[in-house]
Design a protein around this motif. Structure first.
Motif, PDB file in Angstrom:
ATOM      1  N   ILE A 196       0.757  -1.227   0.168  1.00 60.62           N
ATOM      2  CA  ILE A 196      -0.028  -0.051  -0.079  1.00 60.62           C
ATOM      3  C   ILE A 196       0.825   1.315   0.038  1.00 60.62           C
ATOM      4  CG2 ILE A 196      -1.869  -1.043   1.157  1.00 60.62           C
ATOM      5  CD1 ILE A 196      -1.223   0.099   3.813  1.00 60.62           C
ATOM      6  N   GLN A 197       2.078   1.030  -0.199  1.00 58.81           N
ATOM      7  CA  GLN A 197       2.924   2.262  -0.238  1.00 58.81           C
ATOM      8  C   GLN A 197       2.480   3.583  -1.089  1.00 58.81           C
ATOM      9  OE1 GLN A 197       6.996   1.246  -1.767  1.00 58.81           O
ATOM     10  NE2 GLN A 197       7.697   0.925   0.315  1.00 58.81           N
ATOM     11  N   GLY A 198       2.316   4.737  -0.421  1.00 57.22           N
ATOM     12  CA  GLY A 198       1.814   5.748  -0.805  1.00 57.22           C
ATOM     13  C   GLY A 198       0.355   6.136  -0.370  1.00 57.22           C
ATOM     14  N   GLN A 199      -0.208   5.162   0.199  1.00 58.55           N
ATOM     15  CA  GLN A 199      -1.487   5.182   0.591  1.00 58.55           C
ATOM     16  C   GLN A 199      -1.591   4.996   2.169  1.00 58.55           C
ATOM     17  OE1 GLN A 199      -4.554   2.775  -1.631  1.00 58.55           O
ATOM     18  NE2 GLN A 199      -2.787   2.040  -2.592  1.00 58.55           N
ATOM     19  N   GLU A 200      -0.255   4.840   2.802  1.00 60.62           N
ATOM     20  CA  GLU A 200      -0.259   4.287   4.546  1.00 60.62           C
ATOM     21  C   GLU A 200      -0.556   5.746   5.213  1.00 60.62           C
ATOM     22  OE1 GLU A 200       3.814   5.347   3.110  1.00 60.62           O
ATOM     23  OE2 GLU A 200       2.277   4.365   2.109  1.00 60.62           O
ATOM     24  N   GLY A 201      -1.065   5.555   6.478  1.00 62.19           N
ATOM     25  CA  GLY A 201      -1.203   6.642   7.175  1.00 62.19           C
ATOM     26  C   GLY A 201      -0.183   6.250   8.215  1.00 62.19           C
ATOM     27  N   ALA A 202      -0.515   6.741   9.589  1.00 56.97           N
ATOM     28  CA  ALA A 202       0.261   6.237  10.906  1.00 56.97           C
ATOM     29  C   ALA A 202       0.331   4.985  11.232  1.00 56.97           C
ATOM     30  CB  ALA A 202      -0.033   7.390  11.885  1.00 56.97           C
ATOM     31  N   VAL A 203       1.532   4.446  11.392  1.00 56.45           N
ATOM     32  CA  VAL A 203       1.847   2.843  11.662  1.00 56.45           C
ATOM     33  C   VAL A 203       2.704   2.885  13.090  1.00 56.45           C
ATOM     34  CG1 VAL A 203       2.495   0.767  10.959  1.00 56.45           C
ATOM     35  CG2 VAL A 203       1.671   2.394   9.390  1.00 56.45           C
ATOM     36  N   ILE A 204       2.157   2.230  14.029  1.00 58.83           N
ATOM     37  CA  ILE A 204       2.861   2.049  15.476  1.00 58.83           C
ATOM     38  C   ILE A 204       3.520   0.530  15.283  1.00 58.83           C
ATOM     39  CG2 ILE A 204       2.510   1.759  17.822  1.00 58.83           C
ATOM     40  CD1 ILE A 204      -0.219   3.577  17.166  1.00 58.83           C
ATOM     41  N   MET A 205       4.736   0.544  15.893  1.00 57.00           N
ATOM     42  CA  MET A 205       5.419  -0.603  16.036  1.00 57.00           C
ATOM     43  C   MET A 205       5.312  -0.763  17.763  1.00 57.00           C
ATOM     44  SD  MET A 205       6.113  -1.869  13.199  1.00 57.00           S
ATOM     45  CE  MET A 205       7.749  -2.735  12.548  1.00 57.00           C
ATOM     46  N   ASP A 206       4.840  -1.951  18.033  1.00 57.57           N
ATOM     47  CA  ASP A 206       5.079  -2.316  19.684  1.00 57.57           C
ATOM     48  C   ASP A 206       6.214  -3.290  20.002  1.00 57.57           C
ATOM     49  OD1 ASP A 206       4.096  -4.960  19.334  1.00 57.57           O
ATOM     50  OD2 ASP A 206       2.015  -4.515  20.287  1.00 57.57           O
ATOM     51  N   ARG A 207       6.421  -3.503  21.223  1.00 61.24           N
ATOM     52  CA  ARG A 207       7.488  -4.427  21.670  1.00 61.24           C
ATOM     53  C   ARG A 207       7.046  -5.824  21.661  1.00 61.24           C
ATOM     54  NH1 ARG A 207       6.749  -5.292  27.502  1.00 61.24           N
ATOM     55  NH2 ARG A 207       4.949  -4.333  28.089  1.00 61.24           N
ATOM     56  N   ASP A 208       5.824  -6.149  21.303  1.00 60.20           N
ATOM     57  CA  ASP A 208       5.381  -7.414  21.149  1.00 60.20           C
ATOM     58  C   ASP A 208       5.312  -8.138  19.579  1.00 60.20           C
ATOM     59  OD1 ASP A 208       4.746  -7.739  23.954  1.00 60.20           O
ATOM     60  OD2 ASP A 208       2.853  -6.926  23.669  1.00 60.20           O
ATOM     61  N   ARG A 209       6.017  -7.367  18.914  1.00 62.93           N
ATOM     62  CA  ARG A 209       6.411  -7.817  17.453  1.00 62.93           C
ATOM     63  C   ARG A 209       5.081  -7.693  16.686  1.00 62.93           C
ATOM     64  NH1 ARG A 209      10.847  -8.967  16.519  1.00 62.93           N
ATOM     65  NH2 ARG A 209      10.356 -10.525  14.580  1.00 62.93           N
ATOM     66  N   ALA A 210       4.189  -6.660  17.108  1.00 58.55           N
ATOM     67  CA  ALA A 210       3.036  -6.188  16.155  1.00 58.55           C
ATOM     68  C   ALA A 210       3.288  -4.967  15.744  1.00 58.55           C
ATOM     69  CB  ALA A 210       1.914  -6.466  17.046  1.00 58.55           C
ATOM     70  N   MET A 211       2.355  -4.559  14.686  1.00 52.03           N
ATOM     71  CA  MET A 211       1.978  -3.423  14.078  1.00 52.03           C
ATOM     72  C   MET A 211       0.650  -2.884  14.202  1.00 52.03           C
ATOM     73  SD  MET A 211       4.045  -3.936  10.515  1.00 52.03           S
ATOM     74  CE  MET A 211       3.960  -2.277   9.824  1.00 52.03           C
ATOM     75  N   TYR A 212       0.397  -1.614  14.427  1.00 55.57           N
ATOM     76  CA  TYR A 212      -0.807  -1.063  14.346  1.00 55.57           C
ATOM     77  C   TYR A 212      -1.132  -0.194  13.352  1.00 55.57           C
ATOM     78  CZ  TYR A 212      -1.257  -3.009  19.338  1.00 55.57           C
ATOM     79  OH  TYR A 212      -1.290  -3.926  20.123  1.00 55.57           O
ATOM     80  N   PHE A 213      -1.981  -0.428  12.360  1.00 55.21           N
ATOM     81  CA  PHE A 213      -2.340   0.617  11.375  1.00 55.21           C
ATOM     82  C   PHE A 213      -3.651   1.412  11.885  1.00 55.21           C
ATOM     83  CE2 PHE A 213      -0.006  -2.845   9.104  1.00 55.21           C
ATOM     84  CZ  PHE A 213       0.452  -2.043   7.826  1.00 55.21           C
ATOM     85  N   LEU A 214      -3.454   2.754  11.802  1.00 51.68           N
ATOM     86  CA  LEU A 214      -4.601   3.580  12.346  1.00 51.68           C
ATOM     87  C   LEU A 214      -5.396   3.734  10.843  1.00 51.68           C
ATOM     88  CD1 LEU A 214      -2.987   6.284  14.585  1.00 51.68           C
ATOM     89  CD2 LEU A 214      -3.671   3.895  15.013  1.00 51.68           C
ATOM     90  N   VAL A 215      -6.746   3.708  10.936  1.00 51.25           N
ATOM     91  CA  VAL A 215      -7.704   3.740   9.923  1.00 51.25           C
ATOM     92  C   VAL A 215      -8.698   4.576  10.161  1.00 51.25           C
ATOM     93  CG1 VAL A 215      -7.055   1.338   9.065  1.00 51.25           C
ATOM     94  CG2 VAL A 215      -9.062   1.562  10.654  1.00 51.25           C
TER      95      VAL A 215
ATOM     96  N   ARG B 295      -0.402  11.811   6.143  1.00 46.58           N
ATOM     97  CA  ARG B 295      -1.665  11.360   6.823  1.00 46.58           C
ATOM     98  C   ARG B 295      -1.803  10.700   8.014  1.00 46.58           C
ATOM     99  NH1 ARG B 295      -2.515   7.692   1.621  1.00 46.58           N
ATOM    100  NH2 ARG B 295      -2.927   9.694   0.600  1.00 46.58           N
ATOM    101  N   LEU B 296      -2.942  10.820   8.719  1.00 46.13           N
ATOM    102  CA  LEU B 296      -3.234  10.127   9.774  1.00 46.13           C
ATOM    103  C   LEU B 296      -3.709   8.632   9.598  1.00 46.13           C
ATOM    104  CD1 LEU B 296      -3.600   9.856  12.833  1.00 46.13           C
ATOM    105  CD2 LEU B 296      -5.811  10.963  12.517  1.00 46.13           C
ATOM    106  N   HIS B 297      -4.696   8.561   8.664  1.00 50.56           N
ATOM    107  CA  HIS B 297      -5.360   7.266   8.365  1.00 50.56           C
ATOM    108  C   HIS B 297      -4.884   6.250   7.073  1.00 50.56           C
ATOM    109  CE1 HIS B 297      -8.799   9.471  10.086  1.00 50.56           C
ATOM    110  NE2 HIS B 297      -8.394   8.567  11.114  1.00 50.56           N
ATOM    111  N   THR B 298      -4.745   5.197   6.970  1.00 48.70           N
ATOM    112  CA  THR B 298      -4.389   4.361   6.352  1.00 48.70           C
ATOM    113  C   THR B 298      -5.980   3.756   5.562  1.00 48.70           C
ATOM    114  OG1 THR B 298      -2.554   3.094   6.921  1.00 48.70           O
ATOM    115  CG2 THR B 298      -3.969   1.977   5.168  1.00 48.70           C
ATOM    116  N   GLU B 299      -6.309   3.889   4.229  1.00 49.58           N
ATOM    117  CA  GLU B 299      -7.551   3.480   3.740  1.00 49.58           C
ATOM    118  C   GLU B 299      -7.929   2.152   4.346  1.00 49.58           C
ATOM    119  OE1 GLU B 299     -10.151   5.342   2.746  1.00 49.58           O
ATOM    120  OE2 GLU B 299      -8.715   7.023   3.225  1.00 49.58           O
ATOM    121  N   THR B 300      -9.009   1.828   4.947  1.00 48.46           N
ATOM    122  CA  THR B 300      -9.308   0.625   5.518  1.00 48.46           C
ATOM    123  C   THR B 300      -9.558  -0.414   4.380  1.00 48.46           C
ATOM    124  OG1 THR B 300     -10.568   1.717   7.266  1.00 48.46           O
ATOM    125  CG2 THR B 300     -10.982  -0.683   6.838  1.00 48.46           C
TER     126      THR B 300
END
Length: 180
Positions: free
Chosen positions: A41-60, A105-110
């Motif tokens: 989705i490069q070019g369409q991504e919003g904010a993304v969080i990496m956590d210490r539990d080896r997970a990612m969070y996409f804000l939509v 952008r804040l949001h990645t399109e769902t």
């Protein structure tokens, strides 16, 4: 990224525990899968969080994850909270912004994220249970996790987790043996 004081709780090292479902929903995925989806989705991504539990969070966008049904991912909406890193934190240790909201952008399109994850994961295997619609009897291993019939002979499907609801802890699921 700011939010109202009623929606967040201060955390350790300037992190904040923030209610989802207001300014954004979040989609949690394992890091390996999330990085592959991010490439698609490069070019369409919003904010993304990496956590210490080896997970990612996409804000939509908020309220767009109702009915989310992608395996190995969890939609976090109005009844969930997410740990947000400090605004300037872009490196480990601890949670950090892989893509900070200040970068664009804040949001990645769902829909784009949904399609990317489906592509990365491929078609669902026929012997994978629908985790969102299991009954208590299926979760307890009394009935088949695939077809719902009473188990007489069984086989282990594996350990599953949904990150919400009845299966927020890792749970072994069983199916008819040899095959239902």
């Amino acid at each position: 990224m700011t939010s109202s004081a009623a929606d967040e709780i201060p955390g350790f090292n300037n992190t904040r525990i923030v209610a989802a479902g207001r300014r954004w929903d979040a989609v949690r995925v394992p890091r390996f899968i999330g990085l592959q989806a991010l490439n698609r989705i490069q070019g369409q991504e919003g904010a993304v969080i990496m956590d210490r539990d080896r997970a990612m969070y996409f804000l939509v966008p908020p309220r767009t994850t109702t009915g989310w049904s992608i395996q190995q991912s969890a939609a976090l909406g109005e009844t969930n909270y997410v740990v947000l890193p400090a605004n300037e934190k872009t490196t480990p240790p601890g949670p950090y912004w892989l893509i900070p909201p200040t970068r664009g952008r804040l949001h990645t399109e769902t829909a784009a994220l949904h399609a990317a994850l489906q592509t990365v994961l491929g078609p669902a295997a026929p012997d994978q249970p629908d985790l969102e619609h299991l009954t208590l009897d299926q979760i307890r291993g009394w009935t088949c996790a695939l077809c719902g019939r009473r188990l007489v002979r069984d086989r282990l499907l594996g350990e599953f987790r949904t990150y919400r609801g009845l299966m927020s802890d890792p749970t072994e699921l069983w199916a008819c043996a040899p095959e239902c």
